[in-house]
Design a protein around this motif. Structure first.
Motif, PDB file in Angstrom:
ATOM      1  N   LEU A 143      29.176 -33.945 -29.119  1.00  0.00           N
ATOM      2  CA  LEU A 143      30.006 -32.691 -29.172  1.00  0.00           C
ATOM      3  C   LEU A 143      29.516 -31.822 -28.056  1.00  0.00           C
ATOM      4  O   LEU A 143      30.394 -31.213 -27.274  1.00  0.00           O
ATOM      5  CB  LEU A 143      29.622 -31.907 -30.693  1.00  0.00           C
ATOM      6  CG  LEU A 143      29.994 -32.793 -31.920  1.00  0.00           C
ATOM      7  CD1 LEU A 143      29.667 -32.065 -33.099  1.00  0.00           C
ATOM      8  CD2 LEU A 143      31.374 -33.065 -31.817  1.00  0.00           C
ATOM      9  N   SER A 144      28.216 -31.559 -27.793  1.00  0.00           N
ATOM     10  CA  SER A 144      27.853 -30.567 -26.885  1.00  0.00           C
ATOM     11  C   SER A 144      28.398 -31.254 -25.287  1.00  0.00           C
ATOM     12  O   SER A 144      28.685 -30.491 -24.552  1.00  0.00           O
ATOM     13  CB  SER A 144      26.365 -30.398 -26.600  1.00  0.00           C
ATOM     14  OG  SER A 144      25.639 -31.638 -26.376  1.00  0.00           O
ATOM     15  N   ALA A 145      28.374 -32.674 -25.193  1.00  0.00           N
ATOM     16  CA  ALA A 145      28.720 -33.284 -24.012  1.00  0.00           C
ATOM     17  C   ALA A 145      30.190 -33.139 -23.907  1.00  0.00           C
ATOM     18  O   ALA A 145      30.796 -32.702 -22.604  1.00  0.00           O
ATOM     19  CB  ALA A 145      28.309 -34.593 -24.008  1.00  0.00           C
ATOM     20  N   LEU A 146      30.885 -33.099 -25.017  1.00  0.00           N
ATOM     21  CA  LEU A 146      32.338 -32.980 -24.717  1.00  0.00           C
ATOM     22  C   LEU A 146      32.582 -31.593 -24.280  1.00  0.00           C
ATOM     23  O   LEU A 146      33.755 -31.064 -23.429  1.00  0.00           O
ATOM     24  CB  LEU A 146      33.109 -33.393 -26.053  1.00  0.00           C
ATOM     25  CG  LEU A 146      33.007 -34.655 -26.353  1.00  0.00           C
ATOM     26  CD1 LEU A 146      33.623 -34.924 -27.698  1.00  0.00           C
ATOM     27  CD2 LEU A 146      34.230 -35.599 -25.544  1.00  0.00           C
ATOM     28  N   GLY A 147      31.974 -30.776 -24.924  1.00  0.00           N
ATOM     29  CA  GLY A 147      32.198 -29.253 -24.495  1.00  0.00           C
ATOM     30  C   GLY A 147      32.019 -28.841 -23.024  1.00  0.00           C
ATOM     31  O   GLY A 147      32.703 -28.265 -22.626  1.00  0.00           O
ATOM     32  N   LYS A 148      30.827 -29.536 -22.716  1.00  0.00           N
ATOM     33  CA  LYS A 148      30.419 -29.000 -21.199  1.00  0.00           C
ATOM     34  C   LYS A 148      31.617 -29.643 -20.248  1.00  0.00           C
ATOM     35  O   LYS A 148      32.113 -29.271 -19.319  1.00  0.00           O
ATOM     36  CB  LYS A 148      29.061 -29.640 -20.870  1.00  0.00           C
ATOM     37  CG  LYS A 148      27.956 -28.604 -21.193  1.00  0.00           C
ATOM     38  CD  LYS A 148      26.720 -29.168 -20.750  1.00  0.00           C
ATOM     39  CE  LYS A 148      25.691 -28.010 -21.035  1.00  0.00           C
ATOM     40  NZ  LYS A 148      25.865 -26.707 -20.284  1.00  0.00           N
ATOM     41  N   LEU A 149      31.892 -30.978 -20.728  1.00  0.00           N
ATOM     42  CA  LEU A 149      32.973 -31.817 -19.720  1.00  0.00           C
ATOM     43  C   LEU A 149      34.186 -30.960 -19.759  1.00  0.00           C
ATOM     44  O   LEU A 149      34.998 -31.243 -18.853  1.00  0.00           O
ATOM     45  CB  LEU A 149      33.233 -33.242 -20.311  1.00  0.00           C
ATOM     46  CG  LEU A 149      33.997 -33.986 -19.595  1.00  0.00           C
ATOM     47  CD1 LEU A 149      33.509 -34.077 -17.889  1.00  0.00           C
ATOM     48  CD2 LEU A 149      33.805 -35.261 -19.714  1.00  0.00           C
ATOM     49  N   TYR A 150      34.540 -30.423 -20.951  1.00  0.00           N
ATOM     50  CA  TYR A 150      35.637 -29.670 -20.976  1.00  0.00           C
ATOM     51  C   TYR A 150      35.616 -28.470 -20.203  1.00  0.00           C
ATOM     52  O   TYR A 150      36.651 -27.947 -19.257  1.00  0.00           O
ATOM     53  CB  TYR A 150      36.063 -28.945 -22.321  1.00  0.00           C
ATOM     54  CG  TYR A 150      36.989 -27.948 -22.616  1.00  0.00           C
ATOM     55  CD1 TYR A 150      38.298 -28.185 -22.358  1.00  0.00           C
ATOM     56  CD2 TYR A 150      36.613 -26.602 -22.409  1.00  0.00           C
ATOM     57  CE1 TYR A 150      39.478 -26.875 -22.098  1.00  0.00           C
ATOM     58  CE2 TYR A 150      37.673 -25.366 -22.558  1.00  0.00           C
ATOM     59  CZ  TYR A 150      38.857 -25.681 -22.465  1.00  0.00           C
ATOM     60  OH  TYR A 150      39.702 -24.809 -22.347  1.00  0.00           O
ATOM     61  N   GLU A 151      34.334 -27.762 -20.025  1.00  0.00           N
ATOM     62  CA  GLU A 151      34.291 -26.460 -18.937  1.00  0.00           C
ATOM     63  C   GLU A 151      34.515 -27.066 -17.740  1.00  0.00           C
ATOM     64  O   GLU A 151      34.964 -26.078 -16.906  1.00  0.00           O
ATOM     65  CB  GLU A 151      32.937 -26.148 -19.247  1.00  0.00           C
ATOM     66  CG  GLU A 151      32.638 -25.207 -20.407  1.00  0.00           C
ATOM     67  CD  GLU A 151      31.167 -24.832 -20.609  1.00  0.00           C
ATOM     68  OE1 GLU A 151      30.486 -25.227 -19.821  1.00  0.00           O
ATOM     69  OE2 GLU A 151      31.000 -23.847 -21.674  1.00  0.00           O
ATOM     70  N   PHE A 152      34.207 -28.153 -17.401  1.00  0.00           N
ATOM     71  CA  PHE A 152      34.236 -28.685 -15.687  1.00  0.00           C
ATOM     72  C   PHE A 152      35.914 -29.348 -15.698  1.00  0.00           C
ATOM     73  O   PHE A 152      36.436 -28.876 -14.428  1.00  0.00           O
ATOM     74  CB  PHE A 152      33.443 -29.794 -15.494  1.00  0.00           C
ATOM     75  CG  PHE A 152      32.120 -29.767 -15.979  1.00  0.00           C
ATOM     76  CD1 PHE A 152      31.362 -28.582 -15.439  1.00  0.00           C
ATOM     77  CD2 PHE A 152      31.045 -30.534 -16.476  1.00  0.00           C
ATOM     78  CE1 PHE A 152      29.935 -28.085 -15.986  1.00  0.00           C
ATOM     79  CE2 PHE A 152      29.876 -30.510 -16.649  1.00  0.00           C
ATOM     80  CZ  PHE A 152      29.365 -29.044 -16.592  1.00  0.00           C
ATOM     81  N   THR A 153      36.502 -29.873 -16.691  1.00  0.00           N
ATOM     82  CA  THR A 153      37.845 -30.437 -16.325  1.00  0.00           C
ATOM     83  C   THR A 153      39.022 -29.488 -16.890  1.00  0.00           C
ATOM     84  O   THR A 153      40.234 -29.738 -16.659  1.00  0.00           O
ATOM     85  CB  THR A 153      37.791 -31.609 -16.927  1.00  0.00           C
ATOM     86  OG1 THR A 153      37.530 -31.672 -18.334  1.00  0.00           O
ATOM     87  CG2 THR A 153      36.827 -32.805 -16.338  1.00  0.00           C
ATOM     88  N   ARG A 154      38.593 -28.715 -18.056  1.00  0.00           N
ATOM     89  CA  ARG A 154      39.736 -28.095 -18.769  1.00  0.00           C
ATOM     90  C   ARG A 154      40.604 -29.191 -19.395  1.00  0.00           C
ATOM     91  O   ARG A 154      41.960 -28.858 -19.349  1.00  0.00           O
ATOM     92  CB  ARG A 154      40.605 -27.038 -17.935  1.00  0.00           C
ATOM     93  CG  ARG A 154      39.513 -25.804 -17.396  1.00  0.00           C
ATOM     94  CD  ARG A 154      39.210 -25.003 -18.462  1.00  0.00           C
ATOM     95  NE  ARG A 154      38.093 -24.363 -18.173  1.00  0.00           N
ATOM     96  CZ  ARG A 154      37.382 -23.450 -19.184  1.00  0.00           C
ATOM     97  NH1 ARG A 154      37.959 -23.341 -20.254  1.00  0.00           N
ATOM     98  NH2 ARG A 154      36.431 -22.807 -18.699  1.00  0.00           N
ATOM     99  N   ASP A 155      40.457 -30.341 -19.635  1.00  0.00           N
ATOM    100  CA  ASP A 155      40.936 -31.209 -20.446  1.00  0.00           C
ATOM    101  C   ASP A 155      41.090 -30.825 -21.812  1.00  0.00           C
ATOM    102  O   ASP A 155      40.038 -30.918 -22.576  1.00  0.00           O
ATOM    103  CB  ASP A 155      40.387 -32.684 -20.153  1.00  0.00           C
ATOM    104  CG  ASP A 155      41.193 -33.761 -20.913  1.00  0.00           C
ATOM    105  OD1 ASP A 155      42.140 -33.397 -21.524  1.00  0.00           O
ATOM    106  OD2 ASP A 155      40.985 -34.941 -20.535  1.00  0.00           O
TER     107      ASP A 155
END
Length: 376
Positions: A143-155
């Motif tokens: 969950l935390s990894a998905l949140g951070k990757l979203y911050e980088f990609t806005r996917d």
């Protein structure tokens, strides 16, 4: 475990800004990328151990989380940042975007199972008896990894996936929570470790800590900028239900008076957050304590958890000098496990924070005590 050690160093950098910690985390990452990630088996992913016989969820989720944590340790647009973002995308593509590891989330429940069996990957044959088990921490770290990757990609799909995992957890890994008259949580479900069976997790087993890992990483996800308000409310309320059930029904407090000074108050929580308190299943590991809910909560229940931490048992750690020797090693020893070193850094910081907090409490003349499950 090297994956957790690397995350600990990266977190230490986030908290202190000391680049030695970031360097150490990056060194461990390089070792793992070279020696654990393997594109020749199962289409990619990390091996669980050096024996290279099992590819499982938690190992690859920790690696995914490490790539995003290291990406956030560098300025956006820098070569280092882009390097780790690319690795994060590669890791997630294998775990959840149709790669060889997408079978980790098989069976139709929406939950991540323990790992790949030989039925999914012939070379992942080291745990065919347990690959289909479902554990709470396998749903949390991602969950935390998905949140951070979203911050980088806005996917937006990343946040949707994270939300679907939490919904699957609530649907399949919970039971009705014990309710209290003062509860204002909007959900009535409490997390259980269904993989332990009807008799619960064995005393002393590490399974008792898994629920805390889930709550911690759901808390990181909740604080991700851009999380829809409706999702944030679900995360907050789910944590509140778990925290309040554990606080009111699965807690045992004892108070010991001394000839002088403040009383010594100890608080323990049982493995089963539904209660009732059972000494035979008491667990003192930090990860399994419901204070993890404070990462998610922002209202009254968080205050109760801060109280629990304040009156908990005194720090048992005595600082050692060994971690400093590890810190200044220029190169990561092949196969070395720096978990003890990273743990010392974290415990030293916690020891100092705890001492300062207790000093403030004493200075203000506050005291707290109680006994029994409802003693506060």
């Amino acid at each position: 475990m090297l994956f957790r050690s690397a995350l600990a160093w990266a977190k230490a950098y986030e908290l202190t800004g000391d680049t030695q910690y970031r360097l150490r985390s990056g060194q461990i990452f390089e070792y793992l990328a070279e020696n654990s990630w393997d594109d020749t088996a199962c289409g990619g992913g990390c091996w669980w151990s050096s024996s290279k016989h099992y590819k499982n969820s938690i190992t690859n989720q920790l690696f995914f989380a490490l790539t995003t944590q290291l990406a956030s340790a560098y300025d956006s647009g820098s070569p280092e940042h882009e390097f780790y973002v690319d690795w994060a995308k590669k890791s997630w593509a294998w775990i959840g975007s149709g790669g060889g590891g997408s079978a980790l989330r098989r069976g139709g429940s929406g939950l991540f199972l323990d790992g790949l069996s030989s039925a999914q990957c012939k070379r992942s044959n080291g745990n065919d008896g347990g690959a289909n088990a479902t554990w709470t921490y396998n749903q949390g770290v991602v969950l935390s990894a998905l949140g951070k990757l979203y911050e980088f990609t806005r996917d937006e799909e990343l946040l949707s996936t994270a939300y679907s995992v939490v919904q699957a957890v609530i649907a399949h890994l919970t039971l009705p929570a014990n309710r209290t008259s003062g509860s204002n949580s909007g959900t009535d479900r409490v997390l259980i470790e269904i993989g332990c069976g009807d008799s619960g997790c064995a005393e002393g087993s590490d399974h008792a800590m898994f629920k805390g890992a889930f709550m911690r990483h759901m808390g990181y996800l909740r604080r991700t900028k851009g999380v829809p308000a409706a999702h944030e409310a679900v995360y907050r309320e789910f944590a509140a239900a778990n925290a309040e059930s554990a606080w009111w029904h699965s807690r045992e407090g004892t108070i010991r008076y001394r000839r002088s000074g403040v009383p010594v108050v100890s608080t323990l929580f049982a493995n089963d957050w539904r209660g009732p308190w059972q000494p035979s299943v008491a667990n003192g590991e930090p990860q399994s304590r419901p204070e993890e809910g404070e990462l998610v909560l922002g209202h009254r229940a968080a205050g109760a958890l801060r109280f629990a931490r304040r009156v908990g048992e005194a720090p048992r750690h005595q600082p050692r000098g060994s971690w400093r020797r590890h810190l200044y090693h220029r190169h990561l020893p092949r196969g070395a496990d720096l978990g003890d070193a990273a743990g010392d850094v974290w415990l030293d910081a916690q020891h100092e924070r705890g001492a300062a907090r207790m000093h403030r409490v004493d200075a203000q003349g506050h005291s707290a005590g109680g006994s029994g499950r409802h003693g506060a």
